[in-house]
Design a protein around this motif. Structure first.
Motif, PDB file in Angstrom:
ATOM      1  N   ASN A   1     -47.895 -14.164 -21.581  1.00 50.60           N
ATOM      2  CA  ASN A   1     -48.539 -15.487 -22.507  1.00 50.60           C
ATOM      3  C   ASN A   1     -47.667 -14.888 -24.133  1.00 50.60           C
ATOM      4  N   ARG A   2     -47.394 -13.605 -24.136  1.00 51.05           N
ATOM      5  CA  ARG A   2     -46.194 -12.842 -24.957  1.00 51.05           C
ATOM      6  C   ARG A   2     -45.384 -13.335 -24.957  1.00 51.05           C
ATOM      7  N   MET A   3     -44.847 -13.588 -23.666  1.00 50.05           N
ATOM      8  CA  MET A   3     -43.273 -13.715 -23.034  1.00 50.05           C
ATOM      9  C   MET A   3     -43.066 -14.967 -23.511  1.00 50.05           C
ATOM     10  N   LEU A   4     -43.806 -15.596 -22.667  1.00 51.63           N
ATOM     11  CA  LEU A   4     -43.822 -17.507 -22.312  1.00 51.63           C
ATOM     12  C   LEU A   4     -43.377 -17.652 -24.462  1.00 51.63           C
ATOM     13  N   ALA A   5     -44.844 -17.268 -24.938  1.00 47.16           N
ATOM     14  CA  ALA A   5     -44.367 -17.627 -26.463  1.00 47.16           C
ATOM     15  C   ALA A   5     -42.957 -17.233 -26.896  1.00 47.16           C
TER      16      ALA A   5
END
Lengths: 258, 152
Positions: A35-39
């Protein structure tokens, strides 16, 4: 043109998640990292769903939806790769490098060498030997346990390569390691402490980590993961029990009680 | 002094597990072994306690806290220290004795050992969960704060 970029990013994040799970990461950490990487790459409308055997990722971007799923067949514990993957995730979130650069870094981590086989055997032996001492065995017991530990490594290493299932691997490994002190006792070495040797060596197989993870998943609220891990824990515990029971049962049936 | 010898064995057994689980950095190996040894030390220090379960719980809390601290210092996932550090506490002995009783058709001690083992495993899991939950709560509050500062 932009859709290609989205898909590249999706592929990369899926691959990182796959490697995280394969090397023993907790499932909630995998979801969080993805999630963090996509964000970080600017895809705020993204959903990640991970269970121990599968990861599904969807991005809503522009007019379109992009989804990819990866299937994970087996997981081991490789804490070195886990540490580096974690660092990679952190770097990606902070610096958002080009996907190509990040991908080549990922490949470098996946291809990292593991310990040479002899050192691995030595490690298994050490665990068994020192746990035998830890549970109250003496130096002779430890020496025998060292050998038992190496048997465990041999069985696990070879049977995993043959794609044997978890249950069978654990039955065979625990059966063979129990065989050693039982046979020695029957051959007249009654001064060895069978219990301590077996307990020390069995520490290599006992799913202690998995069971703590199960409880953790329950408390965090990830019940799907917890249930599937619980099934694995029970299977492994059952396998060890069967593996212990076979040599003792055979010995008793063939030769009379110890 | 001799009753603390198991701590040394725990330390060395953890070193073995570091190889089994492929930890490469010497610092991480050392710290995870320290975590394991300290965990058992705490277990021994609470030796006058009647309940095994409470001893396991307290030892696990220390192991989990130590893992989180080392994770922050070394910028590595806490799992590394936790996986290795928890191993000496795993009730492998209980599992074995329970199975042994089962094979001998001694159902009374099978029940006793089995329940004891399950309770200890539960205590370990509860200890880890308590620490992880608190750390996650604090950490997520901190990132929320940073986020709102950025947005504002």
């Amino acid at each position: 043109m932009h859709s290609k970029k989205v898909e590249q990013c999706l592929n990369f994040c899926c691959e990182v998640s796959r490697q995280l799970i394969r090397n023993g990461a907790e499932i909630y950490r995998v979801e969080e990292s993805a999630n963090r990487m996509l964000a970080a790459y600017g895809y705020k409308e993204a959903e990640v769903f991970a269970v121990p055997s599968c990861v599904i990722m969807s991005i809503h971007y522009g007019e379109r939806n992009y989804t990819k799923s990866v299937r994970i067949k087996s997981a081991t514990n490789n804490l070195d790769k886990l540490d580096r993957l974690n660092a990679l995730c952190r770097d990606v979130c902070r610096e958002t490098p080009e996907i190509d650069v990040a991908l080549s870094e990922l490949k470098a981590i996946v291809g990292r060498p593991v310990y040479p086989v002899w050192l691995s055997y030595f490690g298994y032996g050490c665990v068994a030997a020192f746990f035998t001492l830890f549970w109250g065995g003496n130096a002779l017991d430890a020496a025998i346990a060292f050998f038992c530990g190496m048997i465990v490594k041999a069985v696990v290493g070879h049977m995993v390569r043959l794609n044997a299932n978890v249950f069978f691997v654990n039955v065979c490994a625990s059966m063979l390691l129990v065989m050693v002190p039982v046979v020695l006792t029957y051959m007249g070495c009654t001064m060895i402490h069978t219990d301590q040797i077996i307990i020390g060596s069995i520490m290599l197989l006992v799913p202690g980590i998995a069971i703590t993870n199960v409880m953790r998943d329950v408390i965090i609220g990830d019940f799907v993961t917890a249930l599937s891990k619980l099934a694995e824990v029970l299977i492994v515990a059952l396998a060890i029990a069967v593996g212990i029971a076979i040599p003792f049962g055979l010995a008793r049936a063939l030769l009379g009680g110890i | 002094m001799e009753q603390y010898l198991p701590c040394l064995y725990a330390f060395l057994a953890c070193a073995g597990f570091s190889i089994v689980f492929e930890i490469k950095k010497p610092v991480l190996i050392l710290l995870s072994c320290v975590t394991g040894a300290v965990g058992w030390l705490v277990y021994l220090l609470f030796g006058n306690m009647e309940s095994e379960v409470v001893r396991y719980f307290l030892a696990t809390i220390v192991v989990a806290l130590l893992s989180e601290v080392f994770a922050r210092i070394m910028k590595a996932p806490a799992t590394i220290f936790l996986i290795i550090g928890i191993v000496p506490l795993v009730p492998g002995g209980g599992l074995y004795y329970a199975m042994d009783a089962l094979i001998n058709a001694d159902y009374v001690s099978f029940g006793q050992k089995g329940i004891e083992t399950a309770a200890c495993a539960g205590a370990i899991a509860a200890g880890v969960s308590v620490v992880t939950s608190i750390v996650r709560m604090v950490a997520s509050r901190r990132t929320d704060k940073i986020k709102t500062e950025h947005d504002g």
